[in-house]
Design a protein around this motif. Sequence first.
Motif, PDB file in Angstrom:
ATOM      1  N   GLN A 227       0.720  -1.100  -0.005  1.00 21.39           N
ATOM      2  CA  GLN A 227      -0.027   0.083   0.062  1.00 21.39           C
ATOM      3  C   GLN A 227       0.994   1.240   0.075  1.00 21.39           C
ATOM      4  OE1 GLN A 227      -2.907   0.164   3.063  1.00 21.39           O
ATOM      5  NE2 GLN A 227      -3.605   2.360   2.329  1.00 21.39           N
TER       6      GLN A 227
ATOM      7  N   ALA B 278      -6.164  -0.637  -3.251  1.00 22.30           N
ATOM      8  CA  ALA B 278      -7.626  -1.235  -2.585  1.00 22.30           C
ATOM      9  C   ALA B 278      -7.048  -2.842  -2.256  1.00 22.30           C
ATOM     10  CB  ALA B 278      -8.646  -1.145  -3.458  1.00 22.30           C
ATOM     11  N   TRP B 279      -7.511  -3.175  -1.382  1.00 22.42           N
ATOM     12  CA  TRP B 279      -7.053  -4.742  -0.808  1.00 22.42           C
ATOM     13  C   TRP B 279      -8.236  -5.554  -0.694  1.00 22.42           C
ATOM     14  CZ3 TRP B 279      -6.392  -6.554   4.472  1.00 22.42           C
ATOM     15  CH2 TRP B 279      -5.717  -7.999   4.223  1.00 22.42           C
ATOM     16  N   VAL B 280      -8.344  -6.711  -1.032  1.00 25.47           N
ATOM     17  CA  VAL B 280      -9.341  -7.620  -0.820  1.00 25.47           C
ATOM     18  C   VAL B 280      -8.400  -8.923  -0.298  1.00 25.47           C
ATOM     19  CG1 VAL B 280     -11.048  -9.304  -1.933  1.00 25.47           C
ATOM     20  CG2 VAL B 280     -10.990  -7.209  -2.620  1.00 25.47           C
TER      21      VAL B 280
ATOM     22  N   ALA C 155     -16.423  -7.531   0.300  1.00 26.49           N
ATOM     23  CA  ALA C 155     -14.970  -7.057   0.682  1.00 26.49           C
ATOM     24  C   ALA C 155     -14.519  -6.092  -0.514  1.00 26.49           C
ATOM     25  CB  ALA C 155     -14.033  -8.104   0.641  1.00 26.49           C
TER      26      ALA C 155
ATOM     27  N   GLN D 293     -16.279  -2.517  -0.293  1.00 24.98           N
ATOM     28  CA  GLN D 293     -15.751  -1.916   0.962  1.00 24.98           C
ATOM     29  C   GLN D 293     -14.240  -1.334   0.330  1.00 24.98           C
ATOM     30  OE1 GLN D 293     -15.412  -4.021   4.420  1.00 24.98           O
ATOM     31  NE2 GLN D 293     -14.800  -2.233   5.863  1.00 24.98           N
ATOM     32  N   ALA D 294     -13.547  -2.263  -0.138  1.00 26.40           N
ATOM     33  CA  ALA D 294     -12.086  -1.928  -0.303  1.00 26.40           C
ATOM     34  C   ALA D 294     -12.084  -0.720  -1.450  1.00 26.40           C
ATOM     35  CB  ALA D 294     -11.368  -3.024  -0.815  1.00 26.40           C
TER      36      ALA D 294
ATOM     37  N   LEU E 149      -5.763  -2.721  -7.368  1.00 31.38           N
ATOM     38  CA  LEU E 149      -6.553  -3.889  -6.566  1.00 31.38           C
ATOM     39  C   LEU E 149      -5.795  -4.995  -6.200  1.00 31.38           C
ATOM     40  CD1 LEU E 149      -9.083  -4.717  -4.943  1.00 31.38           C
ATOM     41  CD2 LEU E 149      -9.885  -5.577  -7.006  1.00 31.38           C
TER      42      LEU E 149
ATOM     43  N   TRP F  82      -5.774  -8.536  -4.564  1.00 27.85           N
ATOM     44  CA  TRP F  82      -6.450  -9.463  -4.409  1.00 27.85           C
ATOM     45  C   TRP F  82      -5.705 -10.913  -3.719  1.00 27.85           C
ATOM     46  CZ3 TRP F  82     -10.679 -11.790  -7.753  1.00 27.85           C
ATOM     47  CH2 TRP F  82     -11.570 -12.907  -7.147  1.00 27.85           C
TER      48      TRP F  82
END
Length: 145
Positions: A29, A40-42, A56, A59-60, A91, A93
């Motif tokens: 990040q 963004a992180w899942v 998730a 929200q991310a 993103l 994941w």
Amino acid sequence: MSGLAGLLAGRTEPGIYRWHGAFDTADVQHAVEHAHWNFAWVDGWHHQDKKEFLDAAGQALGFPDNWGHTFDALGDCLADVTAGDSNGWVLLWDGWGTLARSDEQAFSVALSVLGGRVNADRGGPFAVLLRGEGPESMTGVESLD
């Protein structure tokens, strides 16, 4: 982070990539945000089924609470995700292989929807990093390593 560094520097086109960088999420990040990209992180290790992934991801990416929580709604909301003043979006994941193994169809649809945003002509660059191990049968997803 050389593969990620190339993406953030514009030497690698945004896309969906497999990535095996064993860096702490906070460090990823920091690198992304230091390059003036949105992050963004899942956490796929804890959000393992279709519903949990959709929750998730919403929200991310900062979707409103009433965003719909379906793949169609994900596509609609992703179309509204813009880079703003940043260089784009990454993103990450983690643990994607869990969904890929347990619900291949949902995973395939998730990749298709995310790929639609990656290939969009508006909103700025968008990249998806699938970190960790998953089915080797996935074709068409290049490595960022």
